[in-house]
Design a protein around this motif. Sequence first.
Motif, PDB file in Angstrom:
ATOM      1  N   VAL A  76       1.605   2.570  -7.344  1.00 28.23           N
ATOM      2  CA  VAL A  76       2.708   1.718  -6.889  1.00 28.23           C
ATOM      3  C   VAL A  76       2.338   1.128  -5.534  1.00 28.23           C
ATOM      4  O   VAL A  76       1.989   1.872  -4.605  1.00 28.23           O
ATOM      5  CB  VAL A  76       4.015   2.516  -6.770  1.00 28.23           C
ATOM      6  CG1 VAL A  76       5.165   1.596  -6.358  1.00 28.23           C
ATOM      7  CG2 VAL A  76       4.348   3.201  -8.094  1.00 28.23           C
ATOM      8  N   TYR A  77       2.401  -0.197  -5.433  1.00 30.05           N
ATOM      9  CA  TYR A  77       1.992  -0.901  -4.215  1.00 30.05           C
ATOM     10  C   TYR A  77       3.185  -1.615  -3.569  1.00 30.05           C
ATOM     11  O   TYR A  77       4.133  -2.021  -4.244  1.00 30.05           O
ATOM     12  CB  TYR A  77       0.905  -1.926  -4.522  1.00 30.05           C
ATOM     13  CG  TYR A  77      -0.421  -1.310  -4.874  1.00 30.05           C
ATOM     14  CD1 TYR A  77      -1.363  -1.022  -3.889  1.00 30.05           C
ATOM     15  CD2 TYR A  77      -0.733  -1.001  -6.194  1.00 30.05           C
ATOM     16  CE1 TYR A  77      -2.587  -0.446  -4.214  1.00 30.05           C
ATOM     17  CE2 TYR A  77      -1.956  -0.423  -6.532  1.00 30.05           C
ATOM     18  CZ  TYR A  77      -2.870  -0.146  -5.527  1.00 30.05           C
ATOM     19  OH  TYR A  77      -4.068   0.437  -5.848  1.00 30.05           O
ATOM     20  N   SER A  78       3.078  -1.771  -2.254  1.00 28.17           N
ATOM     21  CA  SER A  78       4.077  -2.538  -1.502  1.00 28.17           C
ATOM     22  C   SER A  78       3.787  -4.027  -1.647  1.00 28.17           C
ATOM     23  O   SER A  78       2.764  -4.429  -2.209  1.00 28.17           O
ATOM     24  CB  SER A  78       4.041  -2.139  -0.029  1.00 28.17           C
ATOM     25  OG  SER A  78       2.797  -2.527   0.553  1.00 28.17           O
ATOM     26  N   GLY A  85       2.266   5.212  -3.576  1.00 23.78           N
ATOM     27  CA  GLY A  85       2.150   6.505  -4.246  1.00 23.78           C
ATOM     28  C   GLY A  85       1.738   6.319  -5.688  1.00 23.78           C
ATOM     29  O   GLY A  85       1.443   5.200  -6.137  1.00 23.78           O
ATOM     30  N   LYS A  86       1.733   7.435  -6.446  1.00 25.23           N
ATOM     31  CA  LYS A  86       1.234   7.411  -7.819  1.00 25.23           C
ATOM     32  C   LYS A  86       2.152   8.195  -8.742  1.00 25.23           C
ATOM     33  O   LYS A  86       2.906   9.053  -8.311  1.00 25.23           O
ATOM     34  CB  LYS A  86      -0.172   8.023  -7.891  1.00 25.23           C
ATOM     35  CG  LYS A  86      -1.214   7.367  -7.012  1.00 25.23           C
ATOM     36  CD  LYS A  86      -2.542   8.097  -7.128  1.00 25.23           C
ATOM     37  CE  LYS A  86      -3.608   7.498  -6.223  1.00 25.23           C
ATOM     38  NZ  LYS A  86      -4.901   8.201  -6.361  1.00 25.23           N
ATOM     39  N   HIS A 289       5.688  13.255  -4.804  1.00 26.88           N
ATOM     40  CA  HIS A 289       6.633  12.960  -3.728  1.00 26.88           C
ATOM     41  C   HIS A 289       5.945  12.431  -2.482  1.00 26.88           C
ATOM     42  O   HIS A 289       6.612  11.885  -1.608  1.00 26.88           O
ATOM     43  CB  HIS A 289       7.417  14.229  -3.364  1.00 26.88           C
ATOM     44  CG  HIS A 289       7.967  14.958  -4.550  1.00 26.88           C
ATOM     45  ND1 HIS A 289       8.819  14.370  -5.455  1.00 26.88           N
ATOM     46  CD2 HIS A 289       7.796  16.232  -4.989  1.00 26.88           C
ATOM     47  CE1 HIS A 289       9.149  15.251  -6.396  1.00 26.88           C
ATOM     48  NE2 HIS A 289       8.538  16.375  -6.135  1.00 26.88           N
ATOM     49  N   GLU A 290       4.639  12.636  -2.351  1.00 27.40           N
ATOM     50  CA  GLU A 290       3.962  12.232  -1.130  1.00 27.40           C
ATOM     51  C   GLU A 290       3.701  10.727  -1.111  1.00 27.40           C
ATOM     52  O   GLU A 290       3.746  10.057  -2.131  1.00 27.40           O
ATOM     53  CB  GLU A 290       2.658  13.018  -0.977  1.00 27.40           C
ATOM     54  CG  GLU A 290       2.895  14.488  -0.699  1.00 27.40           C
ATOM     55  CD  GLU A 290       1.623  15.211  -0.339  1.00 27.40           C
ATOM     56  OE1 GLU A 290       0.562  14.581  -0.357  1.00 27.40           O
ATOM     57  OE2 GLU A 290       1.702  16.415  -0.045  1.00 27.40           O
ATOM     58  N   GLY A 291       3.410  10.238   0.077  1.00 26.85           N
ATOM     59  CA  GLY A 291       3.229   8.809   0.247  1.00 26.85           C
ATOM     60  C   GLY A 291       4.517   8.183   0.746  1.00 26.85           C
ATOM     61  O   GLY A 291       5.522   8.849   0.993  1.00 26.85           O
ATOM     62  N   LEU A 292       4.501   6.880   0.906  1.00 27.12           N
ATOM     63  CA  LEU A 292       5.682   6.161   1.374  1.00 27.12           C
ATOM     64  C   LEU A 292       6.695   5.973   0.252  1.00 27.12           C
ATOM     65  O   LEU A 292       6.335   5.899  -0.928  1.00 27.12           O
ATOM     66  CB  LEU A 292       5.275   4.790   1.924  1.00 27.12           C
ATOM     67  CG  LEU A 292       4.560   4.761   3.279  1.00 27.12           C
ATOM     68  CD1 LEU A 292       4.042   3.356   3.564  1.00 27.12           C
ATOM     69  CD2 LEU A 292       5.488   5.221   4.396  1.00 27.12           C
ATOM     70  N   ALA A 293       7.951   5.903   0.630  1.00 26.58           N
ATOM     71  CA  ALA A 293       9.064   5.550  -0.270  1.00 26.58           C
ATOM     72  C   ALA A 293       9.156   6.426  -1.515  1.00 26.58           C
ATOM     73  O   ALA A 293       9.263   5.918  -2.630  1.00 26.58           O
ATOM     74  CB  ALA A 293       8.960   4.076  -0.674  1.00 26.58           C
ATOM     75  N   ASP A 333       8.257  -3.553   2.041  1.00 28.01           N
ATOM     76  CA  ASP A 333       7.406  -3.871   3.190  1.00 28.01           C
ATOM     77  C   ASP A 333       6.923  -2.536   3.757  1.00 28.01           C
ATOM     78  O   ASP A 333       7.727  -1.750   4.265  1.00 28.01           O
ATOM     79  CB  ASP A 333       8.210  -4.648   4.230  1.00 28.01           C
ATOM     80  CG  ASP A 333       7.376  -5.071   5.436  1.00 28.01           C
ATOM     81  OD1 ASP A 333       6.616  -4.231   5.956  1.00 28.01           O
ATOM     82  OD2 ASP A 333       7.508  -6.225   5.875  1.00 28.01           O
ATOM     83  N   SER A 334       5.634  -2.261   3.648  1.00 27.42           N
ATOM     84  CA  SER A 334       5.122  -0.932   4.006  1.00 27.42           C
ATOM     85  C   SER A 334       5.383  -0.585   5.468  1.00 27.42           C
ATOM     86  O   SER A 334       5.680   0.577   5.802  1.00 27.42           O
ATOM     87  CB  SER A 334       3.623  -0.832   3.707  1.00 27.42           C
ATOM     88  OG  SER A 334       2.878  -1.673   4.568  1.00 27.42           O
ATOM     89  N   ARG A 335       5.277  -1.581   6.360  1.00 26.46           N
ATOM     90  CA  ARG A 335       5.502  -1.294   7.785  1.00 26.46           C
ATOM     91  C   ARG A 335       6.971  -0.977   8.044  1.00 26.46           C
ATOM     92  O   ARG A 335       7.299  -0.012   8.744  1.00 26.46           O
ATOM     93  CB  ARG A 335       5.045  -2.470   8.647  1.00 26.46           C
ATOM     94  CG  ARG A 335       3.534  -2.681   8.651  1.00 26.46           C
ATOM     95  CD  ARG A 335       3.112  -3.698   9.684  1.00 26.46           C
ATOM     96  NE  ARG A 335       3.669  -5.020   9.413  1.00 26.46           N
ATOM     97  CZ  ARG A 335       3.119  -5.911   8.604  1.00 26.46           C
ATOM     98  NH1 ARG A 335       1.994  -5.621   7.967  1.00 26.46           N
ATOM     99  NH2 ARG A 335       3.673  -7.098   8.415  1.00 26.46           N
ATOM    100  N   LEU A 336       7.856  -1.769   7.460  1.00 27.05           N
ATOM    101  CA  LEU A 336       9.289  -1.521   7.648  1.00 27.05           C
ATOM    102  C   LEU A 336       9.691  -0.192   7.007  1.00 27.05           C
ATOM    103  O   LEU A 336      10.525   0.545   7.553  1.00 27.05           O
ATOM    104  CB  LEU A 336      10.097  -2.667   7.046  1.00 27.05           C
ATOM    105  CG  LEU A 336      11.554  -2.771   7.491  1.00 27.05           C
ATOM    106  CD1 LEU A 336      11.641  -3.063   8.984  1.00 27.05           C
ATOM    107  CD2 LEU A 336      12.292  -3.838   6.694  1.00 27.05           C
ATOM    108  N   GLN A 337       9.108   0.117   5.860  1.00 27.73           N
ATOM    109  CA  GLN A 337       9.384   1.399   5.203  1.00 27.73           C
ATOM    110  C   GLN A 337       8.954   2.558   6.087  1.00 27.73           C
ATOM    111  O   GLN A 337       9.681   3.547   6.241  1.00 27.73           O
ATOM    112  CB  GLN A 337       8.647   1.463   3.863  1.00 27.73           C
ATOM    113  CG  GLN A 337       8.809   2.785   3.121  1.00 27.73           C
ATOM    114  CD  GLN A 337      10.210   3.005   2.590  1.00 27.73           C
ATOM    115  OE1 GLN A 337      10.897   2.059   2.215  1.00 27.73           O
ATOM    116  NE2 GLN A 337      10.645   4.247   2.564  1.00 27.73           N
ATOM    117  N   ARG A 338       7.782   2.437   6.693  1.00 24.51           N
ATOM    118  CA  ARG A 338       7.292   3.502   7.583  1.00 24.51           C
ATOM    119  C   ARG A 338       8.210   3.643   8.796  1.00 24.51           C
ATOM    120  O   ARG A 338       8.537   4.758   9.203  1.00 24.51           O
ATOM    121  CB  ARG A 338       5.863   3.199   8.018  1.00 24.51           C
ATOM    122  CG  ARG A 338       5.233   4.310   8.850  1.00 24.51           C
ATOM    123  CD  ARG A 338       3.776   4.048   9.140  1.00 24.51           C
ATOM    124  NE  ARG A 338       2.959   4.120   7.926  1.00 24.51           N
ATOM    125  CZ  ARG A 338       2.438   3.079   7.303  1.00 24.51           C
ATOM    126  NH1 ARG A 338       2.643   1.854   7.765  1.00 24.51           N
ATOM    127  NH2 ARG A 338       1.721   3.220   6.210  1.00 24.51           N
TER     128      ARG A 338
END
Length: 782
Positions: A76-78, A85-86, A289-293, A333-338
């Motif tokens: 899964v990509y931003s 994540g996967k 569960h790991e990774g963003l979002a 948005d990966s930066r906003l998510q972080r």
Amino acid sequence: MMKRFLEQAREYVNKAWQYFKGQSISRRILIGGCLFFGVLFLSTFLFVGLVWVGAFGSLPSKAELRLVENPLATEVYSADSVLLGKYFIQERSNIRYEDVPQHLVQALIATEDVRFFQHGGVDTKSLARVLVKSILLQRESSGGGSTITQQLAKNLYPRRDYWLLSLPINKIREIIIARRLERVYDKESLLSLYLNTIPFGDNTFGIETASQRFFSVPTKRLTLDQAAVLVGMLKATYTYNPRLFPERSKMRRDVVLAQLQKYEMISEGRRDSLQALPIKLNYRRTTHHEGLAPYFRDYIREDLMTWCKANTNAEGKPYNLYTDGLKIYTTIDSRLQRYAEEAVRQQMTVIQKSFQSHWGKRDPWHARHDVLEDAIHRTARYRDLKSQGLQEAEITRLMSKKYLMSVFTWEGEKEMMMSPIDSIKHYLTFLNAGVLAIEPSAGEIKAWVGGINHNYFQFDHVRTTTRRQVGSTFKPIVYAAALEQGADPCDYISAEKTVYTNAEGWTPTNTGEDNYDLKYSLAGGLAYSVNTVSVKVLERAGIQNTVNLAHKMGISATMPTVPSLALGVADVSMTEIVTAYSCFANNGKVITPFYITSINSRHGETLESFQPEKPKQALSPETANLMLHMMKRVIDEGTGARLRSQYGIEGDVAGKTGTTQDNADGWFIAILPNLVVGSWVGADDPRIHFRSTALGQGANTALPIVGRMLRKAQHDSQGEYKAQYFPALNASLRSRLSCDLYKSDSNFFQRLFGKRDRDEEKRKAFGEADKKKKKGFLRKIF
């Protein structure tokens, strides 16, 4: 005819036997040996032939082998192409041969198959050893006779159970498949396939995943000693696991290094220096569960599973989300998510300490034993014991036994001796949170945080099915409904208390107890979130008109048609309320949240693309713009003022805070020209809460999450959320907002001898940081 054939056969056998008996002993031995080996050869040839033709299960053809693909996790990509994540059953990532360091290839060949580049899939020298040890002696180990190609065949087509003949049949199958693989692929491709399929233990498959798991580096950055550790594991992934058995792993690593030196791939001196090094792991366990979002990925999983069932792959079978290696591109948005996740972590660490200090040694459900009892009854363990017919006393006894368990704390995961009931009490004390950010013109979801930790708190506080009372965040919809019905932002309404006989004598109250003698404009009533004024605005708008508008703006929840609706007694989800607020930033048009842009195959081919739905008009553009500028005053002068004073957010921001009964829920929604962000803080059980409004209000619990998040976003040089401004109002709309937020409803002497200065009282009531001196007597007169 058959009888005659049998008689002739019996005659030939008798003649042969008589001939054999007439020979000398030495000739008898010679003839017997020839017969034995002849029968053995023919039976072996027949046996191999039966395997070849598929008598023990079909073998893959060359055409099938050309299309061979291993199970691969879906990624899964931003929107900015960052891996979030996967989804996987076996954790696996593929890698190209060009990205494999040469010293890893050398370590593999020196240890597993030194003649790999010379043979055609089968090493005949080792095969003799295999025949003796594995087939004739029936030993499990082949003595290292399997080539890399044969091991690849075993990985691609796992062994089957054939009872007593399992070992010989499986070995012959692997030899045949290996020979076919060698005819289809070159040596480099075979090594790449092998390295991508080999298991490394800990549910990891493939060299790239193992490299990331054990050393937290990509394969191309593996050092020789690290590569030797991983190659050494191939002999026995559990026995030589460096996490579980570091000493055994080091011994095996040193064997690999010795093999490299034996075949002159490294010098003796380098072997010694590398063998002297300790094994230094940088172990990183990976879960779904790991990774963003993680909450977002869990939410879209349902849609993706539905898509997979409805679409077929090249083989005509439905796609498998966990093994087909799909690539999912989202709007995140990966930066906003972080920044959102970091803001939740930072604020909730602070607010949790405040919550624990607030309650001290007492449980937050003090004197409410039903809270703990209900939580116990909701657990799977309790339901399982209950289904077994056990009585309450026995269930309590079993659930009171202590075990060593990993528990979540804000200081990190800890191992503790706790009973299941202790664990339930532990988690009941935690406050949770939710954050959602949406781009208001198209509805693209930019950030989604459903809770404080997906491993331990999987209940998602963002999705539509999760609804909580929204408190004062519902008031903008009430005021918008009034404007739609002809009210004006500068209409003044008295804040005096009113008894509502149509609501069983209910009387709303305000936060500041002595502001009931003021009159507020609609803009002021919204800015200062005055309850008594808001209920009167609801009456003016009409309760049913307000409910209808809320539905048009994207809230599908059922709402009570009572006067307290103005104070947010309705249960609404984070997704619904943020969607509704997006109307104000989108000229009154409602959007449908949009989160998946495309689904691609493992090879990058686009299987399906998605577009956002066309927005629909929910309220007039004039009302939307007026509301936007009225809500700016909430941030500039009202309950949301600390967004600027404490977090320094620049540019135009509109918004609203919200706090529900007993401080069970704290809310804050912020509107920027290109982003709407909502945040919520509260316990999973609303009966657990702060006792103090100063501590539990949305301005204190939820607003700081948005403040921290936006501050980081505005300081991001690569981000798109720097200070921006709403379009200016035309002269007509500006004039409709040209009035004071409130004015006194008392006479001259009440104003003259009032106990407290109004401006100072407003600052105290709504948390302004700066306190000004009281006005003097003459200032009061004039």
